[in-house]
Design an enzyme around this catalytic site. Structure first.
Site, PDB file in Angstrom:
ATOM      1  N   SER A 121     -21.093  39.053   4.950  1.00 15.51           N
ATOM      2  CA  SER A 121     -21.483  39.903   3.520  1.00 15.51           C
ATOM      3  C   SER A 121     -20.135  39.685   2.752  1.00 15.51           C
ATOM      4  O   SER A 121     -19.316  38.929   2.797  1.00 15.51           O
ATOM      5  CB  SER A 121     -21.777  41.423   3.616  1.00 15.51           C
ATOM      6  OG  SER A 121     -22.220  41.822   2.401  1.00 15.51           O
ATOM      7  N   ASP A 185     -31.542  34.654   1.035  1.00 20.05           N
ATOM      8  CA  ASP A 185     -30.473  35.735   1.076  1.00 20.05           C
ATOM      9  C   ASP A 185     -29.774  35.798  -0.392  1.00 20.05           C
ATOM     10  O   ASP A 185     -28.897  34.765  -0.767  1.00 20.05           O
ATOM     11  CB  ASP A 185     -29.430  35.286   2.053  1.00 20.05           C
ATOM     12  CG  ASP A 185     -28.327  36.568   2.271  1.00 20.05           C
ATOM     13  OD1 ASP A 185     -28.166  37.497   1.334  1.00 20.05           O
ATOM     14  OD2 ASP A 185     -27.257  36.480   3.195  1.00 20.05           O
ATOM     15  N   HIS A 323     -30.672  39.010   4.524  1.00 21.37           N
ATOM     16  CA  HIS A 323     -29.021  38.942   4.834  1.00 21.37           C
ATOM     17  C   HIS A 323     -28.875  39.858   6.096  1.00 21.37           C
ATOM     18  O   HIS A 323     -27.742  40.030   6.543  1.00 21.37           O
ATOM     19  CB  HIS A 323     -28.940  40.002   3.447  1.00 21.37           C
ATOM     20  CG  HIS A 323     -27.202  40.201   3.437  1.00 21.37           C
ATOM     21  ND1 HIS A 323     -26.398  38.998   3.212  1.00 21.37           N
ATOM     22  CD2 HIS A 323     -26.361  41.192   3.586  1.00 21.37           C
ATOM     23  CE1 HIS A 323     -25.112  39.475   3.076  1.00 21.37           C
ATOM     24  NE2 HIS A 323     -25.092  40.657   3.345  1.00 21.37           N
TER      25      HIS A 323
END
Length: 606
Positions: A121, A185, A323
């Site tokens: 991330s 994602d 994700h």
């Protein structure tokens, strides 16, 4: 491949553990059983909007060149743009007291360990910046060396613009970056959208990728309409960006897009490094690797498209869920699951829906395939342009060695410097030399124009042969340009009309910056090739014998110091000090406190 798979899994595991300690700047895991032993440094992410966007639309700012001097376009001297909040956060990490990141890196490099920077991330941008920072310190020319670091990110947002991507390829650093991206994602696509378009939905939905939230890595966040709006806002902005770039790839002028650009700001962020797109289905899914940044950009958009309108809610939720599932996707990475879409394969990518090179696993439409082929063809055109210039390089070398070499020898035999001889311009040989000067200038102007239009490979400005040729041209040809400039009286006593400000072409500015970058030299206000321009300007400013102006006085003193330094290094031609040269004539008009320099006086007397 097995060892690489283990390393990727450990990098992802370290990234997740970093998420669980968001108050710590990074986590370190040392693996000693491998040869070489490895050090994995992982960074946590954040879901707070202030850690993603600054006040600007896309939150971009100029890169800090004191930390990242290579992240710029060398010739145009334009710094890369980078996400401001990511950069500020990295500044905070490296400014922490001991044990600092610098200490940890120094220790690992000194012991010849392989450093792997990792981040999931928004921890990804920290890993990227840490890797670049380490490359600047240890892999640039005249640096301390060591094993190059690796960077592995998972679902990382984009971080820099096209110059950022260009610079990493030019330095041959992009091969150290591997970015894993799940097909749907949404996080790697977020920064295609400006903050203003996301409104209040960012804070709500980002809780699923905020380590400080109880909803972290959970799909149980947000209302259905919020997630749908979030997904479509990002993808609609991505559509504009990719369509704009695709038009450039295909050399198409799209008036609709040009009109949209006036009203809708385009995201500056672009991919770089190797992207590995994970198609899903765990061990059964393919991993598709692409290094062409223009192709990656198109895949980021087209691979996350809906097949039918009925998939709206499903894909929107999946864009958040994916994700969180990199761990499952990365288990037991097998060689047979990898598909490398290299330059050749991208060029041959069929436009039909038939499976070719595994690209169907990303659901790429015929238009998407066309865009990927165009990206590959652009790189091919750049390489072809460079090949054509190699022929012209031979032309320049011949002109420099034979014609201008003989011209300089002619004036040397007559005990006159070639600068002063050309400035007088009274012989037929001067006219021929001027024609040669213009021929060489034409080739270099073509090169600079192609560079400015991004029609040459990213590596071109770092090519040693072109750097060396550019240096030779500056040394031999630029003095003729300066002589021509002042011979035609294009200057006045004010510096605004001087050769250095108004007259110096990019064909000399660019190669000088190439050399300074290649040698990691500080910027020279006056290079040896521009010596005569400074002499001419100071000559006019001191024509009445007065050097009382503080600026002029400082320039005279600086030039005196540089002349001595250049002469000792044999970087300044000896004909500068011939009795009748423009320099000597000017030197003799100066006040004794300036001209009574023993070293320079001894050179003039020879």
């Amino acid at each position: 491949m097995e060892k690489r798979g283990e390393l990727i899994e450990k990098a992802y595991g370290g990234s997740l553990r970093a998420h669980k300690s968001p108050d710590r700047p990074y986590l370190i895991e040392k693996i000693s059983r491998n040869d070489p032993s490895e050090v994995i440094i992982s960074f946590s992410g954040s879901g707070a909007v202030k850690d993603w966007y600054s006040q600007r639309n896309f939150g971009e700012t100029k890169i800090d060149l004191s930390l990242f001097p290579s992240l710029r376009s060398i010739g145009s001297d334009e710094p890369a743009l980078v996400n401001e909040t990511f950069l500020k956060r990295f500044h905070g990490i490296i400014s922490l007291a001991r044990p600092s990141l610098a200490d940890e890196v120094e220790k690992a490099m000194g012991k010849k360990k392989q450093i792997v920077f990792a981040g999931h991330s928004s921890g990804g941008p920290m890993a990227i910046l840490a890797t670049l920072w380490t490359l600047e310190k240890y892999q640039a020319p005249h640096s301390r060396g060591g094993i190059p670091p690796l960077c592995v990110t998972f679902g990382s947002p984009l971080i820099g613009n096209h110059i950022f991507s260009h610079a990493t390829r030019r330095e041959d650093w992009s091969r150290y970056f591997v970015h894993y991206v799940m097909r749907y994602d949404i996080v790697p696509r977020i920064l295609f959208a400006p903050l203003s378009s996301l409104d209040q939905s960012f804070e709500e939905i980002s809780q699923s990728f905020n380590p400080r939230s109880r909803y972290f890595l959970s799909e149980s966040v947000g209302r259905s309409s919020s997630i749908l709006d979030f997904y479509f806002t990002i993808m609609s902005n991505a559509a504009i960006v990719t369509s704009h770039d695709a038009s450039k790839l295909m050399c198409i002028t799209d008036t609709t897009l040009e009109t949209l650009e006036i009203f809708i700001p385009l995201s500056p962020y672009r991919p770089f490094g190797t992207y590995i797109f994970c198609t899903g289905n765990g061990n059964l899914g393919k991993k598709i690797a692409i290094t062409n940044p223009n192709a990656v950009l198109q895949v980021l958009f087209f691979s996350a498209q809906l097949s039918t309108e009925a998939e709206e809610a499903q894909v929107a939720y999946r864009s958040l869920k994916e994700h969180a599932i990199y761990g499952t996707e990365l288990q037991q990475i097998a060689a047979q699951n990898f598909v490398h879409l290299d330059q050749q394969q991208l060029q041959k990518l069929p436009l039909s829906e038939d499976d070719a090179g595994g690209s169907n696993d990303l659901g790429l439409s015929p238009r998407a395939r066309l865009c990927l082929r165009a990206a590959a063809e652009l790189e091919e055109r750049k390489c072809e342009n460079e090949k054509k210039l190699k022929e012209k390089r031979s032309f320049i070398e011949k002109k420099l060695t034979k014609e201008l070499g003989e011209y300089r020898e002619m004036w040397a035999h007559q005990r006159v410097g070639f600068y002063d001889g050309f400035r007088e311009h009274k012989k037929a040989e001067d006219f021929k030399a001027n024609v040669t000067r213009l021929e060489i200038a034409g080739v270099w102007d073509e090169i600079i124009e192609k560079l400015r239009n991004h029609e040459l490979p990213d590596e071109f400005e770092a090519n040693e042969e072109w750097v060396d040729l550019g240096t030779r041209c500056r040394k031999v040809v630029e003095p003729l340009d300066i002589a021509n400039y002042y011979r035609h009286g294009r200057h006045y006593e004010d510096d605004a009309s001087s050769y250095m400000v108004k007259g110096r072409p990019k064909r000399y500015r660019y190669p000088q910056r190439w050399l300074e970058h290649a040698k990691r030299r500080p910027r020279e206000a006056i290079s040896t090739s521009c010596f005569w321009a400074e002499v001419e300007q100071l000559r006019y400013k001191t024509s009445n014998g007065d050097v009382s102006d503080r600026d002029v006085e400082e320039r005279v003193v600086r030039l005196v110091g540089q002349i001595e330094e250049w002469s000792k290094k044999e970087e300044l031609d000896k004909d500068v000090f011939l009795e009748g040269s423009t320099f000597v004539k000017w030197w003799r008009t100066l006040h004794p406190r300036y001209k009574n320099q023993p070293y320079i006086t001894s050179l003039i007397r020879e």
